[in-house]
Design a protein around this motif. Structure first.
Motif, mmCIF file in Angstrom:
data_model
loop_
_atom_site.group_PDB
_atom_site.id
_atom_site.type_symbol
_atom_site.label_atom_id
_atom_site.label_comp_id
_atom_site.label_asym_id
_atom_site.label_seq_id
_atom_site.Cartn_x
_atom_site.Cartn_y
_atom_site.Cartn_z
ATOM 1 N N ILE A 143 32.368 67.243 79.079
ATOM 2 C CA ILE A 143 32.471 68.541 78.399
ATOM 3 C C ILE A 143 33.837 68.779 77.776
ATOM 4 C CG2 ILE A 143 32.448 71.039 78.818
ATOM 5 C CD1 ILE A 143 30.268 70.469 80.951
ATOM 6 N N ARG A 147 34.419 72.182 73.624
ATOM 7 C CA ARG A 147 34.210 73.635 73.629
ATOM 8 C C ARG A 147 34.242 74.224 72.225
ATOM 9 N NH1 ARG A 147 35.974 72.493 78.737
ATOM 10 N NH2 ARG A 147 34.809 73.618 80.360
ATOM 11 N N ASN A 150 31.042 73.025 70.463
ATOM 12 C CA ASN A 150 29.905 73.682 71.100
ATOM 13 C C ASN A 150 29.719 75.096 70.549
ATOM 14 O OD1 ASN A 150 27.897 73.412 73.459
ATOM 15 N ND2 ASN A 150 28.922 75.327 73.947
ATOM 16 N N LEU A 366 26.446 70.078 81.786
ATOM 17 C CA LEU A 366 26.305 69.960 80.336
ATOM 18 C C LEU A 366 25.180 70.858 79.831
ATOM 19 C CD1 LEU A 366 27.205 68.617 77.728
ATOM 20 C CD2 LEU A 366 25.681 66.694 78.245
ATOM 21 N N HIS A 369 26.553 74.386 79.816
ATOM 22 C CA HIS A 369 27.561 74.456 78.752
ATOM 23 C C HIS A 369 26.894 74.626 77.383
ATOM 24 C CE1 HIS A 369 31.020 73.313 76.293
ATOM 25 N NE2 HIS A 369 30.423 72.207 75.883
#
Length: 702
Positions: A143, A147, A150, A366, A369
C-alpha cells in the motif's frame, strides 16, 4: 462508532460540517491566498512505492475511466429547473458514491489550462488519502506509495460517472481528472470553497493530510458555493476543533478519529468483526457431497434472458437494473472492466508471498484501502464453482482460495428509499461497479507477485458468491433465503470475489445468533412485495439448510417492476439494516449475546418505525431511462411504508422449489426451458427437514 445519528442530516450536506465554516459574500469573489497569483502546494504522500507496491495495477483502471471523460448529450430530462435543486442532487449523488467532500462553484476564467468550453459551473470532488498508522502494519509494502494514486482513481471514477449522469439529463459536461484535465483543479476547488491556502499550504478544513481533486465542468446552471473566508488562527481552531465537531454532533464525521475507526489497522477494517464469535462450521447444515454444481444458466436472471419465463421477461432482463440515469452511468464502467478480470502471471514468484497469514492480512488491508467495506478469505469448495459459464463452456475449478469483499450499498440512501423504487437498481450497480474495480486491481497485483488470480464480478463470474461470503466468515445464511447477512451491515451489501492460488490462512465461520433471530422474525417475509420469502421453517434444498425463497417470483417481480428499478425491499426492512450509532450497537450486542431478547428486539424494530421511508434522505429524482432519454415514470413510484398486515399471506403462501434436477442444462444457451411451477410446488411439499437430514447423515455414518 457514531455517537450521534445523521438521520436528520440531508444527504447533500455530506459527512463534514462544511456549512459551519465562514464563506465570502459572493461566489465570484477572489479567494484569500491568491495575492501572489500562485497557489501554494498541497500536502504530499510521505511514502514512495517499493518493489512490492500495488501502484502499477492502478494504471489500467485510470485509463479506462479517463477514456470516457466526455460523450454525447441526451435530450433534456424533466427535472427541477432551480440551480439549488440541481446542485443538491449532484452533491448527494456524489456522497452516495463515497466522495469525502463536494462543492459546486463558478469556474474562474484563469482556471482553464487547455481547451476552453462554454462551461460556467464546476462540480468539485475531493477524496482524502487513506489512513496510515505508525509502525509496521500488514500490507504496508503493498500500500505504501499508493495513497495518492488511490485517491486519484476514486476522484476520477466519480468525476467520469457524474459527467455522464449530467449528460443523461440533457446538459453538456466533461470530467477533469488528476491525470487528464483542461482545468487548474486546485484553482477551481479554492473557488468552490473546499480548500483554503493556510500557512503556505493548500489545506482541506476538517480533513488535513493529502487529497485528490477532480472537477466536472458543465453548462448546467448550478447554485455555486462561495470561497472560504480568511480565518484567524483562533477562529480556525474554533471552527474545526470545537466539541461538536470532535464528537460528531449533527451526525457528521467526528473529529476524534477513534470514533470513526481511524485507530484500527487497515487489515481489520472499520467494523469490529473480531468481536463476533468464530466457529469451525457454518451455523446451517451443508452436506457437501450432496450440493450439486449448477450452471450460470440456472440462475433466475439467466433463465429469463434465455426465454424460460417468456418474451416479456426476456426483454425486461436487458434493462431492469439500469433503467435510471444514475444506473446508466455505472453500466459503461462495469462492462469496460470485464476483459481485464484475468491476465498474465509474472514468471517469477515473489519470495515474500509464501506466508499464508501475512498474505491474508495484506489482502484484507489492500481491499479496505481500495474502498471495500469488509473482507474475508476462505477455501473454495468444489460446489461453489459454476459447472458451466453463461456461454455454455465448462468450468473446471482452477483456484483453491478466495478473497471475498463486501460493498455496503449505503445506509443513507436506503433510509430514503422504499427498497423497490427508482434508486434500487443504482444502489446495486454502484456497489458492483466499485467491487469490479477493487477486485480487478487486487487480482492484477497478485499476478504481479507470481500467483494466478482472477476477479469474479456481477458481469462475469465462475463462482457462486453466496457460499463464499458464508465461508469467509462474513455472515450467516438468513431468512431472506439465498442471502448471507452480516451483523454490522445486515443484508445491505453486494459482494465481489478474487480467486487465487496464493497461499492464505482462511477465516473461520461466524455465529452471532442469526438462526434463532430469523426464526423469531418474519419482517422480510411480511414486507416482500411478491411473497417470495417463506414465513415457515427451514428446509433442505440441494444439500443445504435454508429458508428457501421462491426464486421465480422474486425474479419476475424484480424484472417487471413498473414503479421502480429492481428490488431490495428485504434489505431495506431487515432489523439488521442499521446505521451503527451507539444506541444501535447496544441493541446489536443484546441480539448477539442475549438470546431471550431477540423476539422482543424484532418487535421493537417495528415499533420505532425502522424500515419506513425517511424523507430527509430522499435525494434522487424518480426518473426512468427509456429509448435513450430520461422520462417521468409512467406508472409512478413505489413509496411503501411498513405493511403491518403483510403476514396475512402466510397461511396461503406457496413457495416453489426448483431443485437441481429441474434446472436447464448448462449448454442450453438461447434454448428456452420452461419453468414447471406445479412440479416445483410438489418438490416444496416433499422437502426434507434439517432434523431429518441430520438424522439421516448420522445414520449413514454409524
Amino acid at each position: 462508532m457514531r455517537l450521534f445519528s445523521h438521520r436528520k442530516r440531508p444527504v447533500h450536506l455530506g459527512p463534514y460540517p462544511l456549512e459551519r465554516l465562514p464563506h465570502l459574500a459572493a461566489a465570484d469573489a477572489q479567494p484569500p491566498g491568491l495575492d501572489s497569483g500562485r497557489l501554494p502546494p498541497r500536502p504530499v504522500e510521505a511514502e514512495s512505492p517499493g518493489p512490492r507496491s500495488a501502484a502499477p495495477a492502478y494504471g489500467l483502471y485510470l485509463n479506462l475511466f479517463n477514456q470516457q471523460r466526455h460523450g454525447p448529450v441526451a435530450p433534456a430530462a424533466p427535472v427541477p429547473d432551480g440551480p439549488v435543486d440541481a446542485a443538491r442532487n449532484l452533491k448527494a449523488g456524489l456522497y452516495f458514491l463515497d466522495a469525502d467532500m463536494v462543492g459546486c462553484g463558478l469556474i474562474p476564467a484563469d482556471a482553464w489550462t487547455g481547451e476552453r468550453r462554454a462551461h460556467r459551473y464546476g462540480v468539485v470532488i475531493l477524496i482524502g488519502f487513506t489512513r496510515k498508522l505508525d509502525g509496521s502494519q500488514p500490507g504496508d509494502d503493498w500500500i505504501n506509495g499508493t495513497r495518492r494514486v488511490n485517491a486519484s482513481l476514486r476522484a476520477t471514477e466519480l468525476a467520469v460517472i457524474t459527467a455522464h449522469y449530467i449528460r443523461t439529463l440533457g446538459h453538456d459536461a466533461m470530467a477533469h481528472t488528476p491525470d487528464a484535465s483542461d482545468l487548474d483543479l486546485d484553482r477551481v476547488a479554492l473557488q468552490a470553497g473546499l480548500v483554503e491556502a493556510r500557512r503556505g499550504r493548500l489545506r482541506v478544513p476538517y480533513m488535513g493530510g493529502g487529497f485528490a481533486v477532480a472537477v466536472v465542468s458543465t453548462d448546467w446552471k448550478l447554485h455555486p458555493d462561495a470561497p472560504l473566508a480568511r480565518r484567524s488562527p483562533l477562529a480556525a481552531v474554533r471552527s474545526t476543533c470545537g466539541l461538536g465537531w470532535m464528537l460528531g454532533r449533527g451526525g457528521t464525521r467526528a473529529g476524534i478519529g477513534r470514533l470513526n475507526g481511524d485507530h484500527r489497522p487497515l487489515h481489520m477494517g472499520r467494523y469490529p468483526m473480531e468481536r463476533i464469535k468464530r466457529v469451525d462450521t457454518p451455523t446451517t447444515l451443508i452436506i457437501e457431497d450432496e450440493v450439486p454444481r449448477v450452471p450460470v444458466r440456472a440462475g433466475g436472471f439467466p433463465r429469463a434472458a434465455n426465454g424460460d419465463m417468456g418474451p416479456k421477461f426476456q426483454g425486461d432482463v436487458k434493462v431492469f437494473a439500469w433503467k435510471t440515469p444514475h444506473a446508466q452511468s455505472y453500466v459503461h464502467q462495469i462492462d469496460a472492466m470485464v476483459p481485464y478480470q484475468d491476465g498474465e502471471v509474472a514468471p517469477a514468484l515473489d519470495p515474500a508471498s509464501a506466508d499464508p497469514d501475512r498474505n491474508a492480512d495484506a489482502l484484507k488491508a489492500l481491499a479496505h484501502h481500495l474502498g471495500g467495506d469488509m473482507a474475508g478469505v476462505c477455501r473454495v469448495p468444489t460446489y461453489a464453482w459454476y459447472s458451466h459459464r453463461k456461454d455454455g463452456s465448462v468450468v473446471e475449478p482452477y483456484h483453491a482460495n478466495a478473497l471475498v469483499i463486501l460493498l455496503d450499498q449505503g445506509y443513507e440512501t436506503m433510509e430514503g428509499a422504499s427498497g423497490d423504487d427508482w434508486v434500487s437498481g443504482a444502489q446495486s450497480m454502484r456497489a458492483y461497479m466499485r467491487g469490479a474495480q477493487i477486485a480487478g486491481i487486487i487480482s492484477s497485483h497478485i499476478r504481479s507477485l507470481g500467483h494466478s488470480a482472477r476477479s469474479h464480478t456481477n458481469a462475469e463470474s465462475d463462482v457462486l458468491h453466496i457460499p463464499l461470503v458464508l465461508h469467509a466468515g462474513l455472515g450467516e445464511l438468513s431468512r431472506i433465503g439465498e442471502l448471507v447477512l452480516n451483523p454490522f451491515v445486515g443484508p445491505r451489501f453486494k459482494s465481489v470475489v478474487v480467486t487465487t492460488d496464493m497461499p492464505v490462512t482462511p477465516d473461520r465461520h461466524i455465529d452471532f445468533g442469526l438462526q434463532d433471530f430469523c426464526s423469531k422474525c418474519t419482517k422480510c417475509a411480511r414486507e416482500c412485495p411478491c411473497a417470495a420469502i417463506p414465513f415457515g421453517d427451514k428446509v433442505m434444498f440441494n444439500g443445504a439448510e435454508m429458508w428457501k425463497p421462491d426464486v421465480e417470483r422474486c425474479t419476475k417481480y424484480r424484472l417487471g417492476n413498473l414503479r421502480g428499478s429492481a428490488c431490495g425491499r428485504c434489505m431495506k426492512t431487515c432489523p439488521f439494516n442499521i446505521e451503527g450509532v451507539l444506541a444501535e450497537r447496544a441493541l446489536l450486542w443484546a441480539a448477539i449475546k442475549l438470546p431471550f431478547t431477540r423476539g422482543w428486539l424484532a418487535r421493537l424494530d417495528d415499533r420505532v418505525g425502522n424500515g419506513s421511508i425517511n424523507p430527509v434522505k430522499k435525494w434522487w429524482w424518480d426518473l426512468e431511462w427509456r429509448d435513450g432519454r430520461a422520462i417521468v415514470p409512467p406508472r409512478g413510484t413505489n413509496a411503501r411504508n411498513l405493511d403491518m398486515e403483510g403476514d396475512k399471506v402466510a397461511a396461503r403462501q406457496q413457495i416453489a422449489h426448483y431443485t437441481a434436477d429441474m434446472l436447464p442444462p448448462g449448454d442450453a444457451v438461447g434454448v428456452p426451458v420452461k419453468l414447471v411451477r406445479k412440479e416445483a410446488l410438489a418438490r416444496t411439499d416433499a422437502a426434507e427437514t434439517p432434523a431429518e437430514a441430520r438424522a439421516r447423515v448420522r445414520a449413514d455414518r454409524a
